[in-house]
Design a protein around this motif. Structure first.
Motif, PDB file in Angstrom:
ATOM      1  N   PHE A 174      83.142  40.653 100.148  1.00 61.25           N
ATOM      2  CA  PHE A 174      84.584  40.752  99.964  1.00 61.25           C
ATOM      3  C   PHE A 174      85.195  41.885 100.787  1.00 61.25           C
ATOM      4  CE2 PHE A 174      82.967  39.315  95.710  1.00 61.25           C
ATOM      5  CZ  PHE A 174      83.351  37.994  95.847  1.00 61.25           C
ATOM      6  N   GLY A 175      84.385  42.500 101.650  1.00 65.92           N
ATOM      7  CA  GLY A 175      84.891  43.612 102.450  1.00 65.92           C
ATOM      8  C   GLY A 175      84.979  44.914 101.678  1.00 65.92           C
ATOM      9  N   ILE A 176      84.281  44.995 100.554  1.00 69.49           N
ATOM     10  CA  ILE A 176      84.324  46.194  99.713  1.00 69.49           C
ATOM     11  C   ILE A 176      83.061  47.015  99.934  1.00 69.49           C
ATOM     12  CG2 ILE A 176      84.451  47.060  97.346  1.00 69.49           C
ATOM     13  CD1 ILE A 176      85.765  44.361  96.589  1.00 69.49           C
ATOM     14  N   HIS A 177      83.237  48.290 100.212  1.00 69.90           N
ATOM     15  CA  HIS A 177      82.118  49.216 100.373  1.00 69.90           C
ATOM     16  C   HIS A 177      81.886  49.983  99.078  1.00 69.90           C
ATOM     17  CE1 HIS A 177      81.804  48.622 104.704  1.00 69.90           C
ATOM     18  NE2 HIS A 177      83.112  48.781 104.804  1.00 69.90           N
ATOM     19  N   VAL A 178      80.645  50.369  98.844  1.00 69.17           N
ATOM     20  CA  VAL A 178      80.280  51.246  97.728  1.00 69.17           C
ATOM     21  C   VAL A 178      79.467  52.394  98.296  1.00 69.17           C
ATOM     22  CG1 VAL A 178      79.020  51.453  95.547  1.00 69.17           C
ATOM     23  CG2 VAL A 178      80.243  49.327  96.085  1.00 69.17           C
ATOM     24  N   THR A 179      79.849  53.609  97.934  1.00 69.70           N
ATOM     25  CA  THR A 179      79.086  54.783  98.345  1.00 69.70           C
ATOM     26  C   THR A 179      78.787  55.635  97.114  1.00 69.70           C
ATOM     27  OG1 THR A 179      80.028  54.890 100.573  1.00 69.70           O
ATOM     28  CG2 THR A 179      79.077  56.909  99.697  1.00 69.70           C
ATOM     29  N   ILE A 180      77.527  56.013  96.974  1.00 68.34           N
ATOM     30  CA  ILE A 180      77.088  56.875  95.885  1.00 68.34           C
ATOM     31  C   ILE A 180      76.969  58.294  96.440  1.00 68.34           C
ATOM     32  CG2 ILE A 180      75.292  57.306  94.177  1.00 68.34           C
ATOM     33  CD1 ILE A 180      74.416  54.335  94.660  1.00 68.34           C
ATOM     34  N   ILE A 181      77.791  59.195  95.912  1.00 72.91           N
ATOM     35  CA  ILE A 181      77.757  60.604  96.337  1.00 72.91           C
ATOM     36  C   ILE A 181      76.885  61.384  95.370  1.00 72.91           C
ATOM     37  CG2 ILE A 181      79.117  62.673  96.803  1.00 72.91           C
ATOM     38  CD1 ILE A 181      79.767  60.425  98.712  1.00 72.91           C
ATOM     39  N   GLU A 182      75.891  62.091  95.901  1.00 71.28           N
ATOM     40  CA  GLU A 182      74.946  62.843  95.075  1.00 71.28           C
ATOM     41  C   GLU A 182      75.067  64.337  95.389  1.00 71.28           C
ATOM     42  OE1 GLU A 182      72.012  58.992  95.404  1.00 71.28           O
ATOM     43  OE2 GLU A 182      72.214  60.479  96.995  1.00 71.28           O
ATOM     44  N   PRO A 183      75.966  65.041  94.701  1.00 71.14           N
ATOM     45  CA  PRO A 183      76.183  66.460  95.007  1.00 71.14           C
ATOM     46  C   PRO A 183      75.035  67.334  94.498  1.00 71.14           C
ATOM     47  CG  PRO A 183      78.068  65.492  93.840  1.00 71.14           C
ATOM     48  CD  PRO A 183      76.916  64.557  93.697  1.00 71.14           C
ATOM     49  N   THR A 184      74.810  68.431  95.211  1.00 72.75           N
ATOM     50  CA  THR A 184      73.955  69.498  94.701  1.00 72.75           C
ATOM     51  C   THR A 184      74.840  70.364  93.804  1.00 72.75           C
ATOM     52  OG1 THR A 184      74.399  70.838  96.675  1.00 72.75           O
ATOM     53  CG2 THR A 184      72.475  69.410  96.735  1.00 72.75           C
ATOM     54  N   ALA A 185      74.624  71.663  93.781  1.00 75.03           N
ATOM     55  CA  ALA A 185      75.403  72.547  92.903  1.00 75.03           C
ATOM     56  C   ALA A 185      76.710  72.953  93.580  1.00 75.03           C
ATOM     57  CB  ALA A 185      74.588  73.785  92.555  1.00 75.03           C
ATOM     58  N   PHE A 186      77.831  72.649  92.922  1.00 76.88           N
ATOM     59  CA  PHE A 186      79.150  73.049  93.417  1.00 76.88           C
ATOM     60  C   PHE A 186      79.884  73.816  92.324  1.00 76.88           C
ATOM     61  CE2 PHE A 186      78.108  69.894  96.525  1.00 76.88           C
ATOM     62  CZ  PHE A 186      78.806  70.258  97.671  1.00 76.88           C
ATOM     63  N   ALA A 187      80.773  74.692  92.749  1.00 77.28           N
ATOM     64  CA  ALA A 187      81.528  75.524  91.813  1.00 77.28           C
ATOM     65  C   ALA A 187      82.666  74.713  91.215  1.00 77.28           C
ATOM     66  CB  ALA A 187      82.064  76.762  92.532  1.00 77.28           C
ATOM     67  N   THR A 188      82.341  73.936  90.185  1.00 77.59           N
ATOM     68  CA  THR A 188      83.312  73.023  89.589  1.00 77.59           C
ATOM     69  C   THR A 188      83.717  73.401  88.180  1.00 77.59           C
ATOM     70  OG1 THR A 188      81.584  71.596  88.687  1.00 77.59           O
ATOM     71  CG2 THR A 188      82.340  71.130  90.940  1.00 77.59           C
ATOM     72  N   GLY A 189      83.043  74.413  87.591  1.00 73.01           N
ATOM     73  CA  GLY A 189      83.287  74.727  86.193  1.00 73.01           C
ATOM     74  C   GLY A 189      82.572  73.782  85.254  1.00 73.01           C
ATOM     75  N   TRP A 190      81.709  72.927  85.822  1.00 71.27           N
ATOM     76  CA  TRP A 190      81.015  71.910  85.023  1.00 71.27           C
ATOM     77  C   TRP A 190      80.100  72.545  83.975  1.00 71.27           C
ATOM     78  CZ3 TRP A 190      75.805  70.786  84.375  1.00 71.27           C
ATOM     79  CH2 TRP A 190      75.497  69.556  83.788  1.00 71.27           C
TER      80      TRP A 190
END
Length: 279
Positions: free
Chosen positions: A184-200
């Motif tokens: 259908f022309g739809i892309h999927v990308t899985i982003i796998e972050p390391t440690a970021f300063a997000t307040g998580w």
């Protein structure tokens, strides 16, 4: 509605303005950085959060930003927000499932409700948004779904079983999804972050601790790793991903991540090879 505000028949590339983003968990951290980066280059953004007051300081030209309340664990809330976004901008180009929930504790310490809470946000919340936007993306015959998982979507870590289980599940769903919607022309990308300063870390839930696991906690605390990275750097990397003619299915954000994952997967392959004589 101004026809110029509607989506084109196909996604614009190479940084050309005019695409519409739908970002969950945009109140802070990576979600906020993604929304700000898209706005700065002139794209339209639907920024969603449970608490809209956290988005009140976004200063952008009229018509470029739409903020909507959204609880990804509430299917009605999800569908209402997606419908409002499509009604306002005529379609969606980039959907970022960023909203997340952290739950920490040993398997013995965590309750069933703790596991369900992690799954409700990290898996079923992302799944609810994905299912809600797919009819629009299929009708357009283009779109890009960005699933924010984690390094924890690739490896299992002690004291994080609920969190990593939810991210592993989202990785599997997303890989299947990518194969289903490519036509259908739809892309999927899985982003796998390391440690970021997000307040998580400060926003995670913790189980009632059993003293038996304190030595393991102390050992983990002594291996904190490098300082967290800047979410703004992740946002610039995401812009490169969505501008790519052939976006990757998976990409690690952050330094050192690829080397670490390579070591983990090499150990897994060795385990399989060493066990082969058993069969």
């Amino acid at each position: 509605m101004d026809p110029a505000s509607r989506n084109p028949a196909r996604p614009e590339k190479d940084g050309d303005a005019g695409r519409t983003w739908f970002v969950t968990g945009a109140s802070r951290g990576l979600g906020r950085a993604f929304a700000e980066a898209a706005l700065r280059r002139g794209d339209r953004v639907v920024a969603t959060a449970r608490d809209l007051s956290a988005l009140s300081d976004l200063d952008v030209p009229d018509g470029q930003l739409l903020t909507l309340p959204l609880d990804v664990t509430d299917d009605r809330s999800v569908r209402t927000a997606v419908a409002a976004a499509v009604d306002r901008f005529g379609g969606l180009d980039i959907v970022v499932n960023n909203a997340g929930h952290g739950t920490m504790g040993a398997v013995e310490e965590l309750t069933e409700s703790a596991y369900r809470a992690a799954m409700d946000v990290n898996l079923f919340g992302a799944l609810s948004v994905t299912q809600a936007v797919l009819p629009t993306l299929r009708r357009q015959q283009h779109g890009h779904i960005i699933q924010i998982t984690s390094m924890g979507g690739l490896v299992a870590l002690p004291m994080a079983s609920a969190y990593v289980a939810s991210k592993w599940a989202l990785e599997a769903v997303s890989e299947s999804l990518a194969q289903e919607v490519a036509g259908f022309g739809i892309h999927v990308t899985i982003i796998e972050p390391t440690a970021f300063a997000t307040g998580w870390a400060g926003a995670t839930d913790s189980a009632e601790r059993l003293p038996a696991y304190d030595p393991l906690r102390e050992k983990a605390a002594g291996h904190a790793g490098p300082p967290p990275e800047d979410p703004a750097a992740a946002a610039q990397a995401l812009l490169r991903v969505v501008d790519a003619a052939e976006p990757p299915l998976r990409v690690i954000f952050g330094t050192g991540g690829v080397d670490f994952i390579r070591e983990v997967y090499q150990r897994r392959i060795s385990d399989w090879q060493n066990a082969a004589p058993l069969w």
